[in-house]
Design an enzyme around this catalytic site. Structure first.
Site, PDB file in Angstrom:
ATOM      1  N   HIS A  31     -33.577   1.877  44.105  1.00  0.00           N
ATOM      2  CA  HIS A  31     -33.904   2.522  42.833  1.00  0.00           C
ATOM      3  C   HIS A  31     -33.239   1.728  41.702  1.00  0.00           C
ATOM      4  O   HIS A  31     -32.618   0.686  41.957  1.00  0.00           O
ATOM      5  CB  HIS A  31     -33.467   3.990  42.849  1.00  0.00           C
ATOM      6  CG  HIS A  31     -32.041   4.196  43.297  1.00  0.00           C
ATOM      7  ND1 HIS A  31     -30.963   3.697  42.601  1.00  0.00           N
ATOM      8  CD2 HIS A  31     -31.517   4.815  44.390  1.00  0.00           C
ATOM      9  CE1 HIS A  31     -29.851   4.025  43.204  1.00  0.00           C
ATOM     10  NE2 HIS A  31     -30.140   4.696  44.317  1.00  0.00           N
ATOM     11  N   HIS A  34     -29.639   0.447  42.263  1.00  0.00           N
ATOM     12  CA  HIS A  34     -29.538  -0.786  43.055  1.00  0.00           C
ATOM     13  C   HIS A  34     -29.958  -1.995  42.226  1.00  0.00           C
ATOM     14  O   HIS A  34     -29.341  -3.061  42.300  1.00  0.00           O
ATOM     15  CB  HIS A  34     -30.456  -0.703  44.290  1.00  0.00           C
ATOM     16  CG  HIS A  34     -30.110   0.372  45.261  1.00  0.00           C
ATOM     17  ND1 HIS A  34     -30.929   1.450  45.493  1.00  0.00           N
ATOM     18  CD2 HIS A  34     -29.051   0.535  46.088  1.00  0.00           C
ATOM     19  CE1 HIS A  34     -30.390   2.227  46.421  1.00  0.00           C
ATOM     20  NE2 HIS A  34     -29.253   1.702  46.803  1.00  0.00           N
ATOM     21  N   SER A 186     -30.796   7.488  46.596  1.00  0.00           N
ATOM     22  CA  SER A 186     -31.950   7.506  47.503  1.00  0.00           C
ATOM     23  C   SER A 186     -32.180   8.917  48.032  1.00  0.00           C
ATOM     24  O   SER A 186     -33.299   9.284  48.383  1.00  0.00           O
ATOM     25  CB  SER A 186     -31.709   6.550  48.670  1.00  0.00           C
ATOM     26  OG  SER A 186     -31.350   5.274  48.174  1.00  0.00           O
TER      27      SER A 186
HETATM   28  P1  AMP Z   1     -26.679   2.869  49.111  1.00  0.00           P
HETATM   29  O1  AMP Z   1     -27.981   2.166  49.311  1.00  0.00           O
HETATM   30  O2  AMP Z   1     -26.813   4.283  48.684  1.00  0.00           O
HETATM   31  O3  AMP Z   1     -25.717   2.653  50.258  1.00  0.00           O
HETATM   32  O4  AMP Z   1     -25.982   2.144  47.873  1.00  0.00           O
HETATM   33  C1  AMP Z   1     -25.814   0.760  47.830  1.00  0.00           C
HETATM   34  C2  AMP Z   1     -24.974   0.411  46.636  1.00  0.00           C
HETATM   35  O5  AMP Z   1     -25.619   0.860  45.451  1.00  0.00           O
HETATM   36  C3  AMP Z   1     -23.583   1.065  46.650  1.00  0.00           C
HETATM   37  O6  AMP Z   1     -22.626   0.139  46.170  1.00  0.00           O
HETATM   38  C4  AMP Z   1     -23.764   2.211  45.709  1.00  0.00           C
HETATM   39  O7  AMP Z   1     -22.563   2.618  45.092  1.00  0.00           O
HETATM   40  C5  AMP Z   1     -24.712   1.625  44.695  1.00  0.00           C
HETATM   41  N1  AMP Z   1     -25.420   2.682  43.984  1.00  0.00           N
HETATM   42  C6  AMP Z   1     -26.143   3.708  44.506  1.00  0.00           C
HETATM   43  N2  AMP Z   1     -26.613   4.514  43.538  1.00  0.00           N
HETATM   44  C7  AMP Z   1     -26.168   4.002  42.365  1.00  0.00           C
HETATM   45  C8  AMP Z   1     -26.306   4.383  40.986  1.00  0.00           C
HETATM   46  N3  AMP Z   1     -26.976   5.463  40.629  1.00  0.00           N
HETATM   47  N4  AMP Z   1     -25.693   3.619  40.065  1.00  0.00           N
HETATM   48  C9  AMP Z   1     -24.991   2.509  40.403  1.00  0.00           C
HETATM   49  N5  AMP Z   1     -24.834   2.096  41.684  1.00  0.00           N
HETATM   50  C10 AMP Z   1     -25.405   2.834  42.643  1.00  0.00           C
END
Ligand code: AMP
Length: 280
Positions: A31, A34, A186
């Site tokens: 999203h 990311h 997500s």
């Molecule tokens: P995930 O795919 O949820 O494991 O997240 C992957 C990376 O994206 C991690 O470092 C999260 O902290 C970061 N992330 C997820 N959502 C956000 C957001 N809304 N704003 C900034 N970083 C995010």
């Protein structure tokens, strides 16, 4: 953009290349949050520099009975998003590729992992530290980008890098939100229309708490109690925790000062959401 799905190819690529990369580890279902991490990575890598994104839904960091199976995996869409964002390497291994069936070595952070999300998700941060270590070894990045949205994870990764001497710069990116304040995740896809409205309670609570601090409130107990009252007004919300901690040590603070961060985990229906905000 090169797509790599095996560990041997990933290692060979990192070795042959030798010029390092900036890594953005994700679980996919990309999203705007990311994409902001990828933009920062692109900037840090410079023109011609390598930006690697890993997409891996890490079974080690899901507790039994959690949403591992139903976690969204829009392969094609993620691939296109990476290509459009200027990613040069997409590392996309399967779980069988990533872990030996008889794996017996794990990486565990033993202090910062205990409270907050770690209290209700035993083994979660061990899974995170293990996979992040593996990704660091496989991709040999100069820098890696993480979101402040997962505040505890970020603090733990910094500790991992410090204590195990990885020569990797950790870059933190502020949380990207929807217009109404909800932090992008997500897992927001799981919310029904009415739950999506209820989910704004997380950021509203954080913001209101910050306002109380701006008006002079410094007692963490008082602030947490007010925050709990506020969430209780939202029908579908069930608080897992609301805590005010020191932003670096994650220890509870006795008084709210410059480095205090409020973190919360709230169930909206069956979906567990987290968020955080610096209070001062
Ligand atoms: P995930 O795919 O949820 O494991 O997240 C992957 C990376 O994206 C991690 O470092 C999260 O902290 C970061 N992330 C997820 N959502 C956000 C957001 N809304 N704003 C900034 N970083 C995010």
């Amino acid at each position: 953009m090169k797509i790599i799905e095996t560990l041997s190819e990933m290692q060979a690529h990192s070795r042959a290349d030798g010029k390092g990369c900036v890594l953005v580890p994700t679980m996919g279902a990309l999203h705007r949050g990311h994409l902001e991490l990828i933009r920062v990575a692109r900037e840090r890598a410079g023109s011609g520099g390598e930006v690697a994104v890993s997409i891996f839904v890490n079974p080690l960091q899901f507790e039994p009975g959690a949403d591992l199976e139903k976690y969204p995996r829009p392969r094609q869409q993620d691939e296109e998003a990476c290509r459009a964002a200027g990613v040069t390497v997409l590392f996309r291994p399967t779980a069988n590729e990533m872990y030996f069936a008889d794996r017996s070595v794990f990486v565990e952070e033993t202090k910062l992992s205990n409270g907050l999300c770690g209290a209700s998700r035993p083994g979660h941060f061990r899974g995170v530290c293990t996979v992040v270590t593996k990704l660091f070894n496989l991709l040999q990045p100069d820098a890696a980008v993480f979101g402040e949205k997962d505040y505890q994870q970020l603090a733990i990764v910094r500790r991992l890098v410090r204590d195990l001497n990885f020569a990797i710069e950790i870059i933190a990116v502020p949380t990207v939100r929807d217009a109404d304040g909800l932090a992008l995740s997500s897992r927001n896809q799981y919310l029904s229309t009415s739950e999506r409205t209820e989910a704004t309670v997380l950021f509203r609570t954080l913001q209101r708490s910050k306002e109380h601090v701006q008006h002079g409130e410094t007692s963490p107990e008082k602030l947490v109690s007010l925050a709990r009252q506020m969430t209780a007004e939202t029908k579908g919300a069930r608080v897992e925790y609301i805590s005010i901690v020191d932003g670096a040590t994650l220890e509870p603070v006795k008084q709210v000062r410059a480095n205090a961060v409020m973190l919360l985990a709230v169930f909206i229906g069956k979906t567990r959401l987290i968020d955080n905000l610096r209070l001062a």
